[in-house]
Motif scaffolding. Sequence first.
Motif, mmCIF file in Angstrom:
data_model
loop_
_atom_site.group_PDB
_atom_site.id
_atom_site.type_symbol
_atom_site.label_atom_id
_atom_site.label_comp_id
_atom_site.label_asym_id
_atom_site.label_seq_id
_atom_site.Cartn_x
_atom_site.Cartn_y
_atom_site.Cartn_z
ATOM 1 N N LEU A 298 0.421 -0.825 0.041
ATOM 2 C CA LEU A 298 -0.301 0.028 0.356
ATOM 3 C C LEU A 298 0.693 1.324 -0.037
ATOM 4 C CD1 LEU A 298 -2.640 -1.249 2.876
ATOM 5 C CD2 LEU A 298 -2.756 -0.985 -0.031
ATOM 6 N N GLU A 299 1.668 0.800 0.275
ATOM 7 C CA GLU A 299 3.333 2.432 0.115
ATOM 8 C C GLU A 299 3.330 3.085 -0.948
ATOM 9 O OE1 GLU A 299 7.091 1.184 -0.286
ATOM 10 O OE2 GLU A 299 7.106 0.277 2.080
ATOM 11 N N GLY A 300 2.812 4.569 -0.763
ATOM 12 C CA GLY A 300 2.871 5.686 -2.260
ATOM 13 C C GLY A 300 1.059 5.769 -2.491
ATOM 14 N N LEU A 301 0.278 4.558 -2.230
ATOM 15 C CA LEU A 301 -1.205 4.586 -2.562
ATOM 16 C C LEU A 301 -1.946 6.073 -2.357
ATOM 17 C CD1 LEU A 301 -3.880 3.006 -2.742
ATOM 18 C CD2 LEU A 301 -4.301 2.854 -0.388
ATOM 19 N N ASP A 302 -1.126 7.151 -1.372
ATOM 20 C CA ASP A 302 -1.831 8.189 -1.717
ATOM 21 C C ASP A 302 -1.878 9.041 -3.116
ATOM 22 O OD1 ASP A 302 -2.870 8.264 0.866
ATOM 23 O OD2 ASP A 302 -1.929 8.939 2.197
ATOM 24 N N GLU A 303 -0.146 8.808 -3.384
ATOM 25 C CA GLU A 303 -0.120 9.285 -4.385
ATOM 26 C C GLU A 303 -1.037 8.978 -5.839
ATOM 27 O OE1 GLU A 303 1.685 8.728 -2.215
ATOM 28 O OE2 GLU A 303 3.275 9.930 -1.785
ATOM 29 N N GLU A 304 -0.686 7.496 -5.854
ATOM 30 C CA GLU A 304 -2.004 6.860 -6.177
ATOM 31 C C GLU A 304 -3.382 7.725 -6.812
ATOM 32 O OE1 GLU A 304 -3.219 2.821 -8.081
ATOM 33 O OE2 GLU A 304 -1.996 2.872 -6.529
ATOM 34 N N LEU A 305 -4.260 6.929 -5.774
ATOM 35 C CA LEU A 305 -5.882 7.288 -5.889
ATOM 36 C C LEU A 305 -5.266 9.124 -6.101
ATOM 37 C CD1 LEU A 305 -6.224 6.271 -1.767
ATOM 38 C CD2 LEU A 305 -6.410 5.285 -4.804
ATOM 39 N N ALA A 306 -4.835 10.093 -6.054
ATOM 40 C CA ALA A 306 -4.571 11.591 -6.044
ATOM 41 C C ALA A 306 -4.694 11.993 -7.910
ATOM 42 C CB ALA A 306 -3.435 12.276 -5.841
ATOM 43 N N THR A 307 -3.890 10.728 -8.848
ATOM 44 C CA THR A 307 -4.735 10.502 -10.098
ATOM 45 C C THR A 307 -5.406 9.589 -10.692
ATOM 46 O OG1 THR A 307 -3.384 8.473 -10.453
ATOM 47 C CG2 THR A 307 -1.827 10.753 -10.508
ATOM 48 N N GLU A 308 -6.161 9.684 -9.601
ATOM 49 C CA GLU A 308 -7.396 8.786 -9.782
ATOM 50 C C GLU A 308 -9.045 9.464 -10.277
ATOM 51 O OE1 GLU A 308 -9.283 4.664 -10.202
ATOM 52 O OE2 GLU A 308 -7.480 5.527 -10.183
ATOM 53 N N ASP A 309 -9.916 9.118 -10.696
ATOM 54 C CA ASP A 309 -11.010 10.015 -10.951
ATOM 55 C C ASP A 309 -11.759 10.816 -9.856
ATOM 56 O OD1 ASP A 309 -13.936 10.530 -11.355
ATOM 57 O OD2 ASP A 309 -13.968 9.634 -12.788
ATOM 58 N N GLN A 314 -12.109 7.182 -3.422
ATOM 59 C CA GLN A 314 -12.498 6.423 -2.080
ATOM 60 C C GLN A 314 -13.065 4.803 -2.748
ATOM 61 O OE1 GLN A 314 -16.592 6.943 -0.434
ATOM 62 N NE2 GLN A 314 -15.375 7.254 1.927
ATOM 63 N N THR A 315 -13.279 4.058 -3.145
ATOM 64 C CA THR A 315 -13.616 2.791 -3.984
ATOM 65 C C THR A 315 -12.277 2.250 -4.213
ATOM 66 O OG1 THR A 315 -15.545 3.647 -4.377
ATOM 67 C CG2 THR A 315 -14.968 1.385 -5.478
ATOM 68 N N TYR A 320 -8.490 -2.089 -2.753
ATOM 69 C CA TYR A 320 -6.935 -2.622 -2.449
ATOM 70 C C TYR A 320 -6.801 -2.479 -1.173
ATOM 71 C CZ TYR A 320 -5.136 -1.037 -6.605
ATOM 72 O OH TYR A 320 -4.349 -0.588 -8.375
ATOM 73 N N THR A 321 -6.565 -1.507 0.464
ATOM 74 C CA THR A 321 -6.941 -2.367 1.421
ATOM 75 C C THR A 321 -7.541 -2.866 1.853
ATOM 76 O OG1 THR A 321 -6.558 0.701 1.820
ATOM 77 C CG2 THR A 321 -7.212 -1.089 3.843
ATOM 78 N N HIS A 322 -8.770 -3.105 1.084
ATOM 79 C CA HIS A 322 -9.139 -5.021 1.875
ATOM 80 C C HIS A 322 -8.667 -6.045 0.916
ATOM 81 C CE1 HIS A 322 -12.405 -8.079 0.914
ATOM 82 N NE2 HIS A 322 -12.680 -7.755 2.737
ATOM 83 N N ALA A 323 -7.945 -6.095 -0.086
ATOM 84 C CA ALA A 323 -7.673 -6.369 -0.483
ATOM 85 C C ALA A 323 -6.143 -7.228 0.131
ATOM 86 C CB ALA A 323 -7.203 -6.857 -1.847
ATOM 87 N N VAL A 324 -5.397 -6.216 0.767
ATOM 88 C CA VAL A 324 -4.041 -6.706 1.346
ATOM 89 C C VAL A 324 -4.468 -6.997 3.130
ATOM 90 C CG1 VAL A 324 -2.643 -5.392 2.715
ATOM 91 C CG2 VAL A 324 -2.747 -4.350 0.275
ATOM 92 N N CYS A 325 -5.816 -6.447 3.405
ATOM 93 C CA CYS A 325 -6.204 -7.417 4.554
ATOM 94 C C CYS A 325 -6.224 -8.636 4.714
ATOM 95 C CB CYS A 325 -7.381 -6.777 4.734
ATOM 96 S SG CYS A 325 -7.918 -5.475 6.072
ATOM 97 N N PRO A 468 -15.575 -3.286 -1.499
ATOM 98 C CA PRO A 468 -15.371 -4.913 -0.670
ATOM 99 C C PRO A 468 -16.394 -4.975 0.754
ATOM 100 C CG PRO A 468 -13.888 -3.067 0.020
ATOM 101 C CD PRO A 468 -14.511 -2.292 -0.552
ATOM 102 N N PRO A 469 -16.689 -6.195 0.035
ATOM 103 C CA PRO A 469 -17.613 -7.262 1.108
ATOM 104 C C PRO A 469 -17.478 -6.168 2.248
ATOM 105 C CG PRO A 469 -16.088 -8.755 0.261
ATOM 106 C CD PRO A 469 -15.822 -7.365 -0.599
ATOM 107 N N PRO A 470 -17.996 -6.964 3.949
ATOM 108 C CA PRO A 470 -17.792 -6.284 5.129
ATOM 109 C C PRO A 470 -17.051 -7.362 5.614
ATOM 110 C CG PRO A 470 -20.028 -6.726 4.865
ATOM 111 C CD PRO A 470 -19.660 -6.616 3.535
#
Length: 478
Positions: A298-309, A314-315, A320-325, A468-470
Motif C-alpha cells: 500500500l506504499e504510495g497509495l495516496d499518490e496513486e489515488l491523487a491521479t484517480e477519477d 474512495q472505492t 486495495y486496502t481490503h485485498a491486503v487485509c 469490498p464486502p464487510p
Amino acid sequence: MPPRRSHKKSRAGCRRCKVRKIKCDEVHPRCGNCVKHGVPCDFEAPEVADELAPVATPVSVSTVPSTPIPMQPPIPVAAGRLSPGLEPITPALLSQPTNLTRPNTSNQADRLMELRLMHQYTNVTAKTLLNNSPEVDEVWQRVVPNMAFEGRQYLADAILSVAALHLRSENPQDKALVRASHAYTASTLAEYCASLEKGINAENAEALFLTATLIAFQSVASRIFAKDDTEADPDDPSSRYALPLPWFHAFQGVKTIVASSWLWIRSSSIVKAVIDSQPGLQLNLNPSGVGSFFGHLLEGLDEELATEDPHMMQTTGRSYTHAVCVLNWAHRSTFPAASLSFPSTVARRYVELVEAKRPRALAILACFFALLKRMDDVWWLQDVSRREVMGLVGLFESGSKWWRHLEWPIRIALWDGTTIPPDIWGHEFDAAAPAAPQGFVSHIELMADLMGQAPDQLASAFNPIGEPPPPLTAESPD
C-alpha cells in the motif's frame, strides 16, 4: 524502440490451428503445432476436420467480453432479484468452450467414459476438494452424486467435468479425456445458465449452490491446461500470459448463488457443512499496522489515488486496502486453503484494476498466488503458484519500482521443497492453533437477520457496487 516485425497471417492452415486461432506453419503432412502437441492434423487425416467442426449448442458465446465483469440480466428468484454488482457465472466469464455437445450415452464409448468418470469422482476426485471433515467428505462423495441422479443434469455434468479434468492431469495425452472434459464443461455451463434463467427456488437452490462450487473447481483446474501458444505479439512476451480472471468470476459466482438463495439454503445441512468447512475471515482492519506482512503493497497509495477519477478515489483505495487485509489474514492462517477466500471476497473494483493491469493490483495478485504454494500437492492447484506468479511478473517492465514488492512472491513461487521455513515464509505457525476456525455460516446468518432476510438486500450486503464486502470478524487494530 525497434520497428515491429511484420506478421504474415496463415491462410491455408490446418483446421485445428484455425479453431485455436494460432498461426499454422502449413507444413505437410502434419503441421508443427499438431506435432508439438501430439494431436492428429487434418493435413494427414481429413476426418479431423469433421471432428473439429462447430456444433450448435444452447449457449452461443465464443469470446470473452472486453469490459470487466459485465453486468448480466438479474437471476429471477421467488422473493426478488439479484442486486447489481453480483453476476451469475456464464460461459463468457469463464472462457469455456461452448461449441461441443454433451456426449451421447447411447454410444458405447461415451457410456463407458461416463462410467469411468463417475467412478473416478466418487472414489478419488471427491476426496481432493479440500475437505477437512468426514461430514464434508460424505457430502461430496455420496450426497452430491445422489442429488445429481435425481435429475439435476447440470450437477451431474459438473461432477463428470471435474473428474475428467482430474484424469486429464494424470493422463495429459489421452485425447478421449480432452474431448470429454471440454464437452462436459460446455454442457455444465449451458444447463446451469438455463436453470438460473428459470429462477432459483426451494427445489433447486441446493443443487445450484453445489454446481456453482464445482464450477469454481473446474475453472481453476482448467488453467492447468491453458497453453501459452496463442497468437501473440512477437515483440511483447507478456501478451502470451492470460490474466487469471476466471478465478474471480467463478469464486464470486458461488457468493452470488449463496446471496440470492440464502432464504432456502440456510436450513440445509448439506450447504452448511460445505460453507463451514472453510475458515471464517478474521481481518485486522489496519493493513499497514504492526504485524502487517503485506502492508508494503500500500506504499504510495495516496499518490496513486491523487491521479484517480475523483468519483473512484474512495472505492479504489478501499478495494486495495481490503485485498491486503485478506492477504495478511491468509498468510497467518494455519489452514492453507484460507487463501482461497481471496478471489471470492475482494471487491469488484479490485478485479477491474487487475484487468486494467494496474501494477499495484498485479503485485497484490502475485502475493495471493504465492500463498497457494502451500497447496502444491493438490492436483488442481499443482504448480499454480509458480505458473501464475511468474506470468504476472512478466507483465512488469524492467527496472519497475514494483520489483522489490515482488521479491517475496517470486522466492516463494520458485521454492524447491515441501516445507517453507518460517524465515522465508515470514511467519511461524503455532502448532497448537486450530487448523480451521469456523465462522462463515454464522456471519451469513447475522447479515441475513440484519437485512431482514430479503435476497436482494442480502446480495447487496455481500458486495455492494464497487465496495469490498464487510469483514466477517474484525480484530482490534494494532
